[in-house]
Design an enzyme around this catalytic site. Structure first.
Site, short mmCIF file in Angstrom:
data_model
loop_
_atom_site.label_atom_id
_atom_site.label_comp_id
_atom_site.label_asym_id
_atom_site.label_seq_id
_atom_site.Cartn_x
_atom_site.Cartn_y
_atom_site.Cartn_z
N LYS A 77 0.88 0.93 16.84
CA LYS A 77 -0.32 1.74 17.11
C LYS A 77 -0.46 2.16 18.58
CE LYS A 77 -3.26 -0.23 13.42
NZ LYS A 77 -2.26 -1.09 12.80
N ASP B 209 0.81 -1.22 0.00
CA ASP B 209 0.00 0.00 0.00
C ASP B 209 0.84 1.27 0.00
OD1 ASP B 209 -2.50 -1.35 2.26
OD2 ASP B 209 -2.34 -1.38 0.08
N ASP C 177 0.45 5.98 2.63
CA ASP C 177 -0.14 4.64 2.68
C ASP C 177 -1.51 4.78 2.05
OD1 ASP C 177 -1.85 2.53 3.41
OD2 ASP C 177 -0.84 2.20 5.31
#
Lengths: 420, 426
Positions: free
Chosen positions: B159, B109, B215
């Site tokens: 994250k 991506d 991305d």
């Protein structure tokens, strides 16, 4: 001799049946354990003198469709052929385009059935009515309540002669509580008015605006172009039924249709209904279990449950008002209510997969499915939960009133959402 | 050197576009996503590229063969029979990847400036076992955050709610073949298992990307990435970057606003640096081509083309069109607009911050903002589409509709406006 034509549509139609229609053409979606149109074919095969069944649509003839045709031919010992339209021709265009095939052998009459209806198919009764008084078009009609009739094709009839005086498809105000079931019996003369419509459409040509927004040349819409136009001219008649009937436009209505057919199995196919056996799961109400499915003895199933090929139902699973499609797995202690679990999906332990039924009011015999739009005021309306093909639901989560598109692996609970 | 691209599964985050087209084939700035990565890999001498995919590649084999011929590389499919995560597929292809000392691994991506040669030099100079491309971002919470010391990464957080650094994992790596021993032959996550271990063993280096990075796995990020990509094209003003355009099969036409406010059409980027013009005064119309022959043919008549187009079309900021795009008069396009092959834009349209994919038709007087229009779609006259809408393939919008923040699945015909945000039309 008689013939039957089943209109199966094509991939561009039936978008309300998504995400289930991504995997399998809607006409082949299993309702009460067997493909939708198998119910039609079974009913047609029982009419004495039925010679041939033709499917008309614009699906590409790929694996699922060809396999189904072969299996149907063998089981019913009747030729079942697929005639593919070169482009979507509307509900009547295919009939006109393939008229030679339909009229080959000079049938006395031919049934025309929409694939996306659920019915007890009173074909013999229609045939008798037709033989008493032969007219080009005989429509099967049933009743709906005032508000819901607006979602269907409405028929105003002469109560003595049963002639259709007036026909309006999805009227904006109440016209009649008699609605079109999408099941017809036409005599060969019916093709003449179709030819007139076809030639008129050819002359009108296409409007200068965008193609695709108006019917192109060659398309004929039975409801608007033929029934509405010819009503009151002594050509169209209606036969009323109060047997089971429902339209199957969305997944919710497929579940409702499944319930209707399962209840009919008591009379027509008692062998398809599961019975409680020692060492087997507890069965409540009408349940269909495919012979290759593995169901743990502590599971409690039903009412209105269909379990497909190769499905695994683990210990302590509660399954109610749901359809579980081929190859899916329900792990231990899950609770699946008012849902459709897609092919090859997995539901993790202690997960709760629940939807909200939008079934017609069971206390009103004339109630039908409402027009099913998904959204209102920007919010997703509560409806049955649908898991697409190969969806993975983790353990211990809640999936409520949601639609999950194929191949998704979820990682948490979801409520009232479409998960792309 | 060899490379592996983690193509993965069904690209569900880019739905509804990926419902009808496999993600590697989706056009980003008029070139399939996969082709962007193959172009950069081929440019730095990579010979064998492995596509690690989780489904049967029959939809993309034809396209991949064309890429092999165009860029003179070998592209091999490595198919995961069962989910192997981000690490497992690398182990699956080890017999090819250990052919040379080092190999690239790309997340599929990622579109960025791909500083592959510089990264390779750094990797070799430092005898690194694993070099990760990193990027400084404003909000790192959705990414893998790296905490660095000197040239190495000492900690890796996936994250985090409270990130301790603003450097994130950019999804481009160089592995030394030794790392293959760390990866088990089963489901394995690079981010959760391999990187923390290599960081602990003090063998994880980072290379900082100073230019653009995106991305593009989700529609919102897709459009943001589009803006960054076009802006990066805008910045290529040095002489040697002329090749960067023809290499990418692009012709650039820049319009500079002089001090007295009169627009001048300039053809060569060198004259822009000559006049010391502020880059923000430049409006760009880029035209993309499929082959060098097409570009060269067009090049001869390009003055005429631009002159005719720009008489009645206003460009704002950066706009990329295909040589086969048709734009009728009185349109205002930009900033950040990409129009694909055979797209027809009717009279008087206003399009900004959007992408219209191949073979779509936008009828006259439409207003499109912050949206992606999928291929073969038809948008009716006087439509207003805004607020991050994504239309799948072959969607038909009737005239005079307002569509606000809606996702419309492929093959839908929409006849009513969608006023409420967040609607998904199935």
């Amino acid at each position: 001799m008689l013939k039957a034509v089943i209109l199966i549509g094509g991939p561009q139609k039936g978008t309300r049946f998504r995400p289930l229609s991504f995997e399998v053409p809607k006409p082949l979606f299993p309702v009460a354990g067997v493909p939708m149109i198998q119910h039609h074919i079974e009913a047609c095969a029982q009419v004495p003198g039925m010679q041939e069944i033709l499917l008309i649509g614009f699906y590409q003839p790929d694996e699922p469709l060809t396999q189904f045709l072969e299996a149907a031919q063998q089981e019913f010992n009747l030729p079942v052929r697929y005639l593919q339209e070169f482009a979507p021709l509307g509900t009547g265009g295919g009939l006109y385009h393939f008229r030679d095939q339909i009229l080959a052998g000079s049938p006395e009459a031919f049934f025309v059935l929409n694939a996306d209806v659920c019915s007890d198919f009173p074909l013999s009764a229609m045939l008798e009515a037709h033989r008493r008084q032969c007219h080009p078009f005989l429509l099967l009609g049933t009743t709906a309540n005032r508000t819901q009739s607006l979602n269907y094709g409405c028929i105003v009839e002469n109560p003595q002669t049963h002639e259709v005086l007036h026909y309006v498809e999805k009227p904006s105000t109440f016209i009649s509580d008699i609605i079109n079931c999408g099941i017809y019996l036409f005599s060969p003369e019916a093709l003449k008015p179709l030819r007139d419509v076809f030639q008129r459409n050819q002359q009108d040509g296409q409007l200068e605006d965008s193609p695709g927004l108006w019917p192109g040349a060659g398309t004929i819409r039975l409801e608007q172009d033929v029934f509405s136009a010819l009503a009151g001219q002594g050509q169209i008649y209606v036969h009323l039924t109060d047997g089971i009937w429902s339209q199957i436009k969305s997944a919710g209505s497929a579940l409702y249709a499944s319930r209707l057919y399962l209840s009919r199995y008591q009379d027509t196919h008692p062998e398809r209904l599961a019975k409680h056996t020692p060492g087997g799961p507890r069965i409540r109400g009408n349940v269909y279990i495919h012979p290759t499915a593995k169901v743990a003895p502590s599971a409690v199933l039903g009412p209105n449950v269909s379990i497909g090929k190769g499905v695994t139902v683990g210990e302590g699973v509660r399954l109610r008002e749901s359809i579980v499609l081929h190859g899916a797995t329900l792990q231990e202690h899950t609770c699946v209510l008012h849902s459709i679990v897609g092919w090859g999906s997995t539901v993790g332990r202690w997960a709760r997969v629940e939807g909200t039924p939008n079934d017609p009011n069971p206390n009103d015999p004339r109630a039908r499915m409402d027009s099913e739009s998904l959204f209102k005021d920007g919010k997703l309306l509560p409806a049955i939960t649908i898991l697409g093909c190969r969806v993975r639901i983790p353990a211990e989560v809640l999936i409520l009133n949601s639609i999950v598109l194929p191949h998704k692996e979820l990682s948490r609970s979801f409520t009232n959402q479409i998960i792309l | 050197m060899n490379a592996l691209i983690l193509v993965g599964g069904y690209g569900t985050r880019l739905r509804p576009l990926t419902l009808t087209t496999p993600k590697p084939l989706i056009n980003f700035c008029n070139k399939p996503i996969l082709e962007h990565q193959i172009y950069h890999l081929a440019n730095c001498g990579v010979q064998n590229i492995i596509l690690a995919i989780a489904y049967k590649p029959s939809d993309i084999t034809g396209f991949v063969k064309k890429l092999e011929q165009k860029y003179n590389v070998n592209i091999i499919f490595s198919i995961e029979e069962e989910p192997l995560g981000t690490g497992g597929p690398i182990k699956l292809a080890e017999h090819i990847l250990n052919q040379y000392e080092n190999f690239f691994v790309f997340n599929s991506d990622i579109i960025c400036a791909f500083p592959l040669l510089e990264m390779m030099e750094f990797h070799k100079e430092n005898n690194s076992t694993l070099t990760m491309l990193v990027k400084e971002v404003e909000d790192p919470r959705a990414f893998g955050v790296v905490i660095t010391e000197d040239k190495k990464i000492i900690k890796f957080e996936e994250k985090p709610k409270n990130p301790k650094s603003s450097l994130i994992n950019a999804g481009i790596y160089i592995f030394n073949k030794k790392i293959l021993d760390y990866i088990p032959k089963e489901y394995c996550s690079l981010e959760k298992e391999i990187f923390p271990k290599v960081a602990e063993d003090k063998m994880l280096y980072f290379f900082k990307l100073t230019k653009f990075w995106a991305d593009i796995g989700k529609p919102l990020d897709f459009l943001k990435g589009q803006a960054l990509y076009l802006e990066d094209l805008n910045e290529k003003v040095e002489e040697k970057d002329e090749k960067a355009f023809s290499d990418r099969l692009l012709i650039r036409n820049s319009i500079v606003n002089e001090k007295d406010g009169i627009g001048t059409v300039t053809e060569r980027s060198t004259s822009i640096s000559d006049t010391n013009t502020n880059l923000s005064n430049i409006k760009n119309l880029f035209v993309s081509f499929k082959t060098l022959e097409e570009l060269k043919t067009f090049d001869k008549d390009k003055d005429m083309f631009f002159k005719q187009l720009l008489i009645h079309t206003e460009i704002q900021g950066n706009v990329l069109i295909s040589s086969k795009t048709i734009i009728k008069k009185n349109c205002v396009l930009g900033d950040n607009v990409v129009l694909g092959d055979n797209v027809i834009i009717g009279e008087g349209c206003r399009i900004k911050n959007s992408c219209v994919m191949n073979n779509s038709v936008i009828s006259s007087y439409a207003y499109i903002e912050n949206s992606i229009i999928g291929s073969k779609s038809r948008v009716g006259n006087w439509s207003r589409i805004e607020g991050m809408c994504v239309l799948g393939e072959n969607v038909i919008l009737k005239p005079e509709l307002f569509v606000n923040n809606a996702i419309i699945l492929p093959f839908k015909e929409v006849s009513n406006s969608i006023y409420d945000r967040g609607t998904i039309i199935m």
